[in-house]
Write a protein that holds these residues in place. Structure first.
Motif, PDB file in Angstrom:
ATOM      1  N   ASP A 178      19.891   6.121  67.990  1.00 20.45           N
ATOM      2  CA  ASP A 178      20.640   4.873  67.917  1.00 20.45           C
ATOM      3  C   ASP A 178      21.992   5.157  67.268  1.00 20.45           C
ATOM      4  N   PHE A 179      23.038   4.711  67.907  1.00 22.94           N
ATOM      5  CA  PHE A 179      24.387   4.848  67.378  1.00 22.94           C
ATOM      6  C   PHE A 179      24.959   3.454  67.149  1.00 22.94           C
ATOM      7  N   ALA A 180      25.741   3.316  66.116  1.00 21.65           N
ATOM      8  CA  ALA A 180      26.364   2.022  65.834  1.00 21.65           C
ATOM      9  C   ALA A 180      27.739   2.259  65.242  1.00 21.65           C
ATOM     10  N   ASP A 181      28.649   1.362  65.555  1.00 18.15           N
ATOM     11  CA  ASP A 181      29.937   1.354  64.876  1.00 18.15           C
ATOM     12  C   ASP A 181      30.076  -0.013  64.229  1.00 18.15           C
ATOM     13  N   ILE A 182      30.429   0.011  62.951  1.00 13.64           N
ATOM     14  CA  ILE A 182      30.492  -1.213  62.165  1.00 13.64           C
ATOM     15  C   ILE A 182      31.853  -1.271  61.485  1.00 13.64           C
ATOM     16  N   ARG A 183      32.451  -2.444  61.524  1.00 14.26           N
ATOM     17  CA  ARG A 183      33.720  -2.631  60.848  1.00 14.26           C
ATOM     18  C   ARG A 183      33.524  -2.384  59.351  1.00 14.26           C
ATOM     19  N   LYS A 184      34.399  -1.615  58.764  1.00 11.09           N
ATOM     20  CA  LYS A 184      34.279  -1.273  57.344  1.00 11.09           C
ATOM     21  C   LYS A 184      34.291  -2.508  56.449  1.00 11.09           C
ATOM     22  N   GLN A 185      34.978  -3.543  56.869  1.00 12.84           N
ATOM     23  CA  GLN A 185      35.051  -4.767  56.071  1.00 12.84           C
ATOM     24  C   GLN A 185      33.733  -5.546  56.094  1.00 12.84           C
ATOM     25  N   ILE A 211      26.177   9.409  58.683  1.00 10.49           N
ATOM     26  CA  ILE A 211      27.534   8.948  58.973  1.00 10.49           C
ATOM     27  C   ILE A 211      28.165  10.011  59.857  1.00 10.49           C
ATOM     28  N   ILE A 212      28.497   9.641  61.079  1.00 11.54           N
ATOM     29  CA  ILE A 212      29.077  10.575  62.037  1.00 11.54           C
ATOM     30  C   ILE A 212      30.549  10.794  61.720  1.00 11.54           C
ATOM     31  N   ARG A 213      31.239   9.668  61.527  1.00 13.44           N
ATOM     32  CA  ARG A 213      32.661   9.730  61.217  1.00 13.44           C
ATOM     33  C   ARG A 213      33.126   8.349  60.797  1.00 13.44           C
ATOM     34  N   GLU A 214      34.355   8.298  60.358  1.00 14.42           N
ATOM     35  CA  GLU A 214      35.002   7.036  59.998  1.00 14.42           C
ATOM     36  C   GLU A 214      36.428   7.076  60.511  1.00 14.42           C
ATOM     37  N   ASP A 215      36.960   5.917  60.816  1.00 17.44           N
ATOM     38  CA  ASP A 215      38.382   5.798  61.084  1.00 17.44           C
ATOM     39  C   ASP A 215      38.898   4.647  60.226  1.00 17.44           C
ATOM     40  N   ALA A 216      40.094   4.236  60.449  1.00 17.59           N
ATOM     41  CA  ALA A 216      40.685   3.201  59.598  1.00 17.59           C
ATOM     42  C   ALA A 216      39.898   1.888  59.653  1.00 17.59           C
ATOM     43  N   GLU A 217      39.282   1.607  60.791  1.00 16.52           N
ATOM     44  CA  GLU A 217      38.628   0.316  60.983  1.00 16.52           C
ATOM     45  C   GLU A 217      37.102   0.361  60.918  1.00 16.52           C
ATOM     46  N   ASN A 218      36.490   1.456  61.376  1.00 16.23           N
ATOM     47  CA  ASN A 218      35.041   1.504  61.556  1.00 16.23           C
ATOM     48  C   ASN A 218      34.377   2.665  60.845  1.00 16.23           C
ATOM     49  N   ILE A 219      33.079   2.484  60.644  1.00 13.08           N
ATOM     50  CA  ILE A 219      32.193   3.566  60.242  1.00 13.08           C
ATOM     51  C   ILE A 219      31.219   3.756  61.412  1.00 13.08           C
ATOM     52  N   TYR A 220      30.971   5.000  61.779  1.00 10.44           N
ATOM     53  CA  TYR A 220      30.124   5.323  62.932  1.00 10.44           C
ATOM     54  C   TYR A 220      28.844   5.972  62.424  1.00 10.44           C
ATOM     55  N   LEU A 221      27.700   5.396  62.803  1.00 10.26           N
ATOM     56  CA  LEU A 221      26.411   5.813  62.276  1.00 10.26           C
ATOM     57  C   LEU A 221      25.475   6.304  63.373  1.00 10.26           C
TER      58      LEU A 221
END
Length: 184
Positions: free
Chosen positions: A128-135, A150-160
């Motif tokens: 299962d993969f998910a991207d969630i807004r950091k806020q 935690i796969i990675r993060e960018d300015a807006e999301n965290i990818y799990l």
């Protein structure tokens, strides 16, 4: 590829789940256009006809086994939606998890568990993969209860990435807490 039948329904942990249909367009719009719920999702046009058209296209993806969109109810009242999408091989993305603020305590958490159980146990998926807004801190806190990587993060999301084995290890405690809340 395992697919769900068009009339798929399931009762688990006191909740009823079924696949979305065109008659759900108004309810989905109510969720997606609620200002307390839509802070972290893509904007949706408030047009029922557009939502019905989207559901018709979704039903084609459902038929092909690459997406499943669920409505959850408790005691006969519909409270929210959750979705499995981008299904490929043994991988999937879970998301579009939206529940009315008036939902009884535990309903949305149990629905999230049920959605993952459908993916893992019914559809025999594994990752299962998910991207969630950091806020979106409350959703991140909830998701971290299942010990994702935690796969990675960018300015807006965290990818799990959620593993089936870790999910199964972690879910029992949360189920017990939520079922206890609903039985009060």
């Amino acid at each position: 590829m395992i697919k769900l039948p068009p009339d798929f329904e399931l009762d688990r942990y006191g909740l009823h789940v079924r696949l979305v249909n065109e008659n759900d367009a108004k309810f989905i719009l109510k969720l997606r256009t609620d200002p307390t719920l839509n802070k972290y999702i893509h904007k949706t046009d408030e047009d029922v006809a557009s939502q019905v058209a989207w559901i018709r296209k979704y039903k084609l993806r459902e038929r092909d086994g690459i997406e499943f969109y669920f409505i959850f109810s408790y005691n006969g009242v519909e409270y929210g939606v959750d979705r499995l999408y981008k299904i490929h091989n043994k991988d999937f993305v879970s998301g579009s998890w939206l529940f009315l603020p008036s939902s009884p305590v535990g309903v949305s958490a149990l629905a999230g568990i049920i959605t993952k159980e459908i993916a893992y146990d019914v559809l025999n998926l594994e990752n299962d993969f998910a991207d969630i807004r950091k806020q979106n801190k409350s959703v991140i806190r909830y998701m971290m209860m299942f010990k994702p990587s935690i796969i990675r993060e960018d300015a807006e999301n965290i990818y799990l990435h959620f593993e089936k084995s870790k999910f199964n290890e972690c879910k029992k405690t949360l189920i017990d807490i939520c079922e206890g809340s609903l039985s009060k």
